[in-house]
Scaffold this motif. Structure first.
Motif, mmCIF file in Angstrom:
data_model
loop_
_atom_site.group_PDB
_atom_site.id
_atom_site.type_symbol
_atom_site.label_atom_id
_atom_site.label_comp_id
_atom_site.label_asym_id
_atom_site.label_seq_id
_atom_site.Cartn_x
_atom_site.Cartn_y
_atom_site.Cartn_z
ATOM 1 N N LEU A 92 12.059 4.840 -2.657
ATOM 2 C CA LEU A 92 11.055 3.831 -2.293
ATOM 3 C C LEU A 92 10.582 3.955 -0.847
ATOM 4 O O LEU A 92 9.708 3.197 -0.420
ATOM 5 C CB LEU A 92 11.638 2.430 -2.508
ATOM 6 N N THR A 93 11.119 4.912 -0.094
ATOM 7 C CA THR A 93 10.787 5.017 1.323
ATOM 8 C C THR A 93 9.312 5.284 1.552
ATOM 9 O O THR A 93 8.670 4.632 2.389
ATOM 10 C CB THR A 93 11.629 6.132 1.984
ATOM 11 N N PHE A 94 8.734 6.236 0.843
ATOM 12 C CA PHE A 94 7.324 6.570 1.061
ATOM 13 C C PHE A 94 6.386 5.435 0.632
ATOM 14 O O PHE A 94 5.461 5.089 1.374
ATOM 15 C CB PHE A 94 6.971 7.873 0.343
ATOM 16 N N PRO A 95 6.571 4.816 -0.552
ATOM 17 C CA PRO A 95 5.744 3.659 -0.876
ATOM 18 C C PRO A 95 5.880 2.524 0.145
ATOM 19 O O PRO A 95 4.890 1.886 0.509
ATOM 20 C CB PRO A 95 6.249 3.228 -2.255
ATOM 21 N N ALA A 96 7.104 2.278 0.625
ATOM 22 C CA ALA A 96 7.296 1.234 1.633
ATOM 23 C C ALA A 96 6.591 1.591 2.933
ATOM 24 O O ALA A 96 6.049 0.710 3.629
ATOM 25 C CB ALA A 96 8.796 1.021 1.890
ATOM 26 N N VAL B 169 2.821 5.583 -8.681
ATOM 27 C CA VAL B 169 1.907 5.097 -9.722
ATOM 28 C C VAL B 169 2.052 3.591 -9.912
ATOM 29 O O VAL B 169 1.059 2.847 -9.940
ATOM 30 C CB VAL B 169 2.175 5.832 -11.051
ATOM 31 N N LEU B 170 3.292 3.104 -10.010
ATOM 32 C CA LEU B 170 3.518 1.694 -10.311
ATOM 33 C C LEU B 170 3.195 0.775 -9.143
ATOM 34 O O LEU B 170 2.632 -0.320 -9.342
ATOM 35 C CB LEU B 170 4.984 1.486 -10.730
ATOM 36 N N LEU B 171 3.541 1.169 -7.916
ATOM 37 C CA LEU B 171 3.390 0.289 -6.755
ATOM 38 C C LEU B 171 2.101 0.525 -5.975
ATOM 39 O O LEU B 171 1.572 -0.407 -5.359
ATOM 40 C CB LEU B 171 4.580 0.456 -5.806
#
Length: 332
Positions: free
Chosen positions: A65-69, A302-304
């Protein structure tokens, strides 16, 4: 591993109270008890392995989740502000634990290696990937950085002077070629500035991971990252003040959520459960779980973030995963 001491009566004790025949019976009972204890130890070991695997899997989910965050955080902060504020917050978490547990400072001989850990995992990798994510998609970055376990292995080979098999180097070169080819294809024929940032992040983080692994022989892994963060605090505080003054700030719920996840989830809690899992199931088994991280990041993108994946992204990620798997087997 902790061993269990069981109080089993000896034949001499039993025969002293009831003769030789009773002593034989006591020995039989002791053997049965020892067998039951062995079964209990086996069950305990199996439970510990499952718990260790769970810890490692939670860490991989956190890292994925680091890159989406980071993308969320960049909606409200600039790249330099994101990295420096993240570092300050993570240091507060880690420093509080070090103080609460009264952990003594590392020996002076450990600080040079801690400086490499700090340069690679606290400053270098977060900064370079954050700069890249200003123009690169999360899925693109995930595929390129998916090469990290392989570059770390190659750096460790150079650092330790070991001589892996030709198969190791063949798989490493093929994996690198897959990533370079993917980056060039996605960028229209030549690498972009974001690709250069990502490739730089691979090199510097590999050094940080390798030195951190060497330090973990002398101190718990969470203390390695904790002291690396503490060592960066003065620089991070100064950088935070300058960055917040020069870069625009427009905090939203999403940007704050992303920033807090980077500091608490990725930088501290994630590393804590990661090292906890490795201490139970070993580095080799834990590293196999890490192979799923780029694919998980593709799912989160895709989801976030609502990104649309091309077929090249999952294919390249799978290609890198296969190459890393080959290098792991070639080194063992």
């Amino acid at each position: 591993m902790t061993s269990t001491t069981q109080g089993i009566p000896t034949a001499a004790d039993a025969s002293a109270g009831a003769g030789t025949e009773a002593g034989a019976g006591a020995e039989a009972g002791a053997g049965a008890e020892a067998g039951a204890g062995s079964g209990t130890d086996t069950q305990t070991g199996s439970s510990s392995a499952r718990l260790g695997t769970l810890f490692a899997a939670l860490a991989i989910a956190s890292f994925s989740l680091t890159f989406p965050a980071t993308v969320w955080s960049l909606e409200g902060l600039g790249p330099w502000s994101t990295v420096t504020v993240r570092t300050v917050l993570a240091t507060l978490f880690a420093g509080s634990c070090l103080v609460w547990l009264r952990v003594p400072p590392p020996d002076r001989r450990h600080w040079p290696a801690l400086a490499v850990v700090a340069a690679g995992t606290v400053i270098g990798f977060p900064l370079l990937t954050t700069l890249a994510l200003q123009t690169s998609s999360t899925s693109h970055a995930a595929v390129v950085v998916g090469l990290l376990p392989l570059t770390t292995a190659a750096y460790a080979v150079v650092r330790t002077g070991s001589r892996p098999s030709p198969l190791f180097w063949a798989a490493a070169l093929v994996g690198a070629a897959v990533v370079v080819g993917f980056a060039v294809h996605q960028s229209g024929g030549r690498p972009t500035g974001a690709d250069l940032y990502l490739f730089g992040a691979l090199v510097i983080c590999a050094a940080g991971y390798t030195e951190g692994g060497r330090l973990a022989r002398d101190m718990p892994g969470w203390q390695v990252i904790g002291w690396a963060l503490v060592g960066c605090l003065p620089l991070a505080v100064v950088g935070c003040g300058v960055a917040l003054a020069l870069e625009p700030v427009g905090l939203t719920v999403k940007s704050v959520t992303g920033l807090l996840w980077l500091a608490a989830g990725s930088q501290f809690v994630g590393l804590y459960v990661w090292y906890r899992g490795m201490s139970v199931i070993g580095v080799a088994r834990a590293s196999q779980l890490q192979l799923a991280q780029p694919l998980l990041t593709l799912v989160w993108s895709v989801l976030l973030l609502g990104e649309h994946l091309t077929l090249a992204a999952p294919l390249a990620a799978l290609g890198v995963l296969v190459c890393i798997g080959v290098t792991q087997r070639a080194r063992s």
